[in-house]
Design a protein around this motif. Structure first.
Motif, short mmCIF file in Angstrom:
data_model
loop_
_atom_site.label_atom_id
_atom_site.label_comp_id
_atom_site.label_asym_id
_atom_site.label_seq_id
_atom_site.Cartn_x
_atom_site.Cartn_y
_atom_site.Cartn_z
N GLN A 60 32.83 85.92 71.15
CA GLN A 60 32.20 84.85 70.40
C GLN A 60 30.73 85.21 70.18
OE1 GLN A 60 32.95 81.42 72.86
NE2 GLN A 60 35.11 81.35 72.32
N PRO A 61 30.02 84.51 69.30
CA PRO A 61 28.63 84.85 69.02
C PRO A 61 27.74 84.84 70.27
CG PRO A 61 29.44 83.32 67.37
CD PRO A 61 30.52 83.47 68.40
N ASP A 62 28.05 84.02 71.28
CA ASP A 62 27.21 83.98 72.48
C ASP A 62 27.54 85.10 73.45
OD1 ASP A 62 29.64 83.14 73.44
OD2 ASP A 62 28.89 81.29 74.35
N GLY A 63 28.49 85.97 73.09
CA GLY A 63 28.82 87.11 73.94
C GLY A 63 29.96 86.88 74.91
N THR A 64 30.53 85.65 74.94
CA THR A 64 31.63 85.40 75.85
C THR A 64 32.94 85.85 75.22
OG1 THR A 64 31.98 83.16 75.03
CG2 THR A 64 30.51 83.42 76.93
N VAL A 65 33.83 86.32 76.07
CA VAL A 65 35.17 86.67 75.62
C VAL A 65 36.02 85.44 75.85
CG1 VAL A 65 37.14 88.19 75.96
CG2 VAL A 65 34.83 89.08 76.20
N PRO A 66 36.61 84.86 74.79
CA PRO A 66 37.32 83.60 74.95
C PRO A 66 38.57 83.76 75.81
CG PRO A 66 37.70 84.49 72.77
CD PRO A 66 36.69 85.37 73.44
N PRO A 67 38.90 82.73 76.63
CA PRO A 67 40.12 82.79 77.40
C PRO A 67 41.33 82.73 76.49
CG PRO A 67 39.08 80.65 77.66
CD PRO A 67 38.14 81.50 76.86
N GLU A 87 24.54 94.33 73.78
CA GLU A 87 24.61 95.79 73.86
C GLU A 87 25.74 96.17 74.80
OE1 GLU A 87 24.47 99.55 73.32
OE2 GLU A 87 23.19 98.23 72.15
N ARG A 88 26.71 96.90 74.27
CA ARG A 88 27.88 97.24 75.08
C ARG A 88 28.14 98.74 75.16
NH1 ARG A 88 32.15 92.47 73.64
NH2 ARG A 88 30.67 90.78 73.93
N TYR A 97 29.96 105.24 77.60
CA TYR A 97 30.93 104.21 77.93
C TYR A 97 30.66 103.00 77.05
CZ TYR A 97 31.94 106.96 82.04
OH TYR A 97 32.30 108.00 82.88
N GLU A 98 31.72 102.44 76.49
CA GLU A 98 31.60 101.23 75.68
C GLU A 98 32.51 100.17 76.27
OE1 GLU A 98 32.23 99.58 71.10
OE2 GLU A 98 32.70 101.66 71.58
N ILE A 99 31.97 98.96 76.47
CA ILE A 99 32.77 97.85 76.99
C ILE A 99 33.48 97.21 75.80
CG2 ILE A 99 32.75 95.67 78.23
CD1 ILE A 99 30.14 96.60 79.56
N LEU A 100 34.79 97.32 75.77
CA LEU A 100 35.57 96.75 74.68
C LEU A 100 35.92 95.29 74.92
CD1 LEU A 100 38.02 99.75 74.11
CD2 LEU A 100 35.90 99.24 72.89
N THR A 187 23.24 99.43 83.99
CA THR A 187 23.65 98.15 84.56
C THR A 187 23.96 97.16 83.46
OG1 THR A 187 21.36 97.41 84.74
CG2 THR A 187 22.32 98.46 86.68
N VAL A 188 24.97 96.33 83.69
CA VAL A 188 25.42 95.34 82.71
C VAL A 188 25.52 93.99 83.41
CG1 VAL A 188 27.21 94.75 81.05
CG2 VAL A 188 26.84 97.16 81.66
N GLN A 189 24.70 93.02 82.98
CA GLN A 189 24.75 91.66 83.53
C GLN A 189 25.92 90.92 82.90
OE1 GLN A 189 21.91 91.33 86.36
NE2 GLN A 189 22.89 89.51 85.62
N ILE A 190 26.74 90.27 83.74
CA ILE A 190 27.83 89.45 83.21
C ILE A 190 27.78 88.07 83.86
CG2 ILE A 190 29.29 91.46 82.81
CD1 ILE A 190 31.02 90.37 85.21
N ALA A 191 28.37 87.08 83.19
CA ALA A 191 28.51 85.74 83.74
C ALA A 191 29.97 85.35 83.64
CB ALA A 191 27.62 84.75 82.97
#
Length: 195
Positions: A60-67, A87-88, A97-100, A187-191
């Protein structure tokens, strides 16, 4: 002259070899039959038939991957949302490495399983490893190693995708994915948000 008594076939070498072969064949057949009935599987966990298809999940535009709603996992629990940065792509020297995508789901042990779908691109000439040892997830001050068993070779000038899974405490809401390069670390910050 006394007549020679015929020797029993048990006393000859060919007779003994034939008897031994018959016993080995019978025991092998018995063991195979018991194995097919599942007599030796008591200590092994059942194979998982759950599939994973979030590799192409769009963010989604806010960077979350929808459930994805209902699916596989502990008691068919819905997936939790995982927020990723814009940035992925992370590169050092010839390795990128790319986070898909990313997904989180409650685990049967009362924890959550966080799975990252990653693409490894080898810009160099020689094969490189694409494996769990490259990644760590810091959550609540503890560095967790993956339990996915990823271990692939990526040929020179090629790419390969795979899943890296971590099992972490269920109360984790913020974490840092660490990508270890030969020349440093990304490093990649996730929530993580429950449904």
């Amino acid at each position: 002259m006394a007549e020679e008594k015929p020797t029993s076939w048990w006393a000859t070498l060919p007779g003994l070899l034939t008897a031994a072969a018959a016993v080995i064949t019978a025991v092998t057949g018995l063991l195979l039959g018991l194995g097919q009935l599942g007599m030796f599987d008591a200590g092994k966990p059942a194979a998982s038939t759950a599939g994973s298809s979030a590799a192409g999940a769009s963010a989604q535009p806010d960077g979350t991957v929808p459930p994805s709603g209902a699916g596989s996992g502990a008691a068919n629990s819905p997936e939790w949302a995982v927020a990723l940065p814009a940035e992925r792509r992370y590169r050092a020297a010839d390795v990128e490495y790319e986070i898909l995508g990313a997904r989180a789901r409650p685990d049967v042990s009362g924890k959550i399983a966080v799975t990252f779908t990653l693409r490894c691109t080898n810009h160099g000439r020689y094969d490189i490893n694409f494996w769990d040892s490259t990644f760590r997830l810091n959550a609540s001050g503890v560095s967790h190693s993956p339990d996915s068993g990823l271990n692939e070779l990526v040929a020179g000038d090629a790419s390969k995708s795979g899943d890296v899974r971590f099992t972490i405490p269920a109360d984790t809401r913020d974490a840092v994915l660490r990508i270890k390069f030969a020349e440093g670390e990304g490093t990649v910050q996730i929530a993580i948000s429950p449904p």
